[in-house]
Design a protein around this motif. Structure first.
Motif, mmCIF file in Angstrom:
data_model
loop_
_atom_site.group_PDB
_atom_site.id
_atom_site.type_symbol
_atom_site.label_atom_id
_atom_site.label_comp_id
_atom_site.label_asym_id
_atom_site.label_seq_id
_atom_site.Cartn_x
_atom_site.Cartn_y
_atom_site.Cartn_z
ATOM 1 N N TYR A 63 -6.188 -34.891 8.170
ATOM 2 C CA TYR A 63 -6.059 -35.935 9.181
ATOM 3 C C TYR A 63 -7.452 -36.462 9.460
ATOM 4 N N GLN A 86 -6.617 -43.885 12.767
ATOM 5 C CA GLN A 86 -6.220 -42.561 12.290
ATOM 6 C C GLN A 86 -5.631 -42.681 10.883
ATOM 7 N N GLN A 142 -3.429 -40.241 8.202
ATOM 8 C CA GLN A 142 -2.752 -39.020 7.758
ATOM 9 C C GLN A 142 -2.757 -39.102 6.239
ATOM 10 N N GLU A 193 -1.503 -41.054 15.202
ATOM 11 C CA GLU A 193 -0.618 -40.362 14.273
ATOM 12 C C GLU A 193 0.741 -41.048 14.331
ATOM 13 N N SER A 210 6.879 -39.512 8.805
ATOM 14 C CA SER A 210 5.580 -39.261 8.166
ATOM 15 C C SER A 210 5.715 -38.200 7.066
#
Length: 185
Positions: free
Chosen positions: A137, A145, A147, A167, A174
């Motif tokens: 992350y 951000q 991921q 996130e 995700s």
């Protein structure tokens, strides 16, 4: 004769119930992206996306094929970088994982990443027992951000990225994307 507060309490109860029902209705009907499996160019690999990706093709320095695509959903971008190695790199999982981490380090510098949680190693997939995965992350200097989850075997590597203001709020979405790369058979 009923006291005045009794009517106020009943009215407040109706208002609260009405408000809760609107919130529940909104949550139930919230837009959860639907995923579809898309072939990655001529690679024989595939990935699950929340919309139709348009793949761009380029070549790495060693002439490996590199496929990239982005799909935007709300304020998030679902991206892939998929590489078909020109020549097999072998089936040593530790060496393959080290190569993947080296590539993720390169991407961190390319994306101007200023903070990272740290690599989570040892991920596997039932779709390819020879593959290994690494998750992390990241955040850049603007607060964006990322991921990221990368996958590699002896012939292919893919990096799945979800880029956005935080996130991604729906965990299952995700995970579907980050684990949605399918190696060529």
């Amino acid at each position: 004769m009923m006291p005045l507060f009794y009517f106020t309490f009943i009215d407040m109860k109706k208002l609260v119930l009405f408000t809760l029902s609107i919130i529940c209705f909104t949550l139930v009907n919230a837009q959860v992206p639907r995923f579809t499996k898309y072939d990655i160019g001529e690679s024989a690999g595939a990935a699950y996306f929340p919309g139709e990706p348009e793949f761009s093709i380029s070549y790495s320095e060693d002439s490996s094929l590199v496929y990239t695509a982005d799909v935007e959903v709300d304020s998030f971008v679902f991206s892939i970088i998929a590489i078909d190695f020109k020549e097999s790199i072998g089936d040593d999982k530790m060496l393959n994982e080290a190569l993947l981490i080296s590539y993720l380090d390169f991407l961190q510098s390319s994306f101007a990443i200023v903070s990272a949680a740290g690599y989570g190693k040892g991920h596997t997939t039932e779709y390819n027992p020879e593959a290994v995965g690494v998750i992390d992350y990241w955040a850049d200097d603007t607060g964006t951000q990322v991921q990221v989850k990368g996958w590699v075997d002896g012939n292919n590597m893919a990096v799945m990225l979800i880029i956005g203001p935080g996130e991604y709020p729906i965990f299952n979405v995700s995970q579907m994307f980050l684990n949605g790369y399918r190696f060529p058979e």
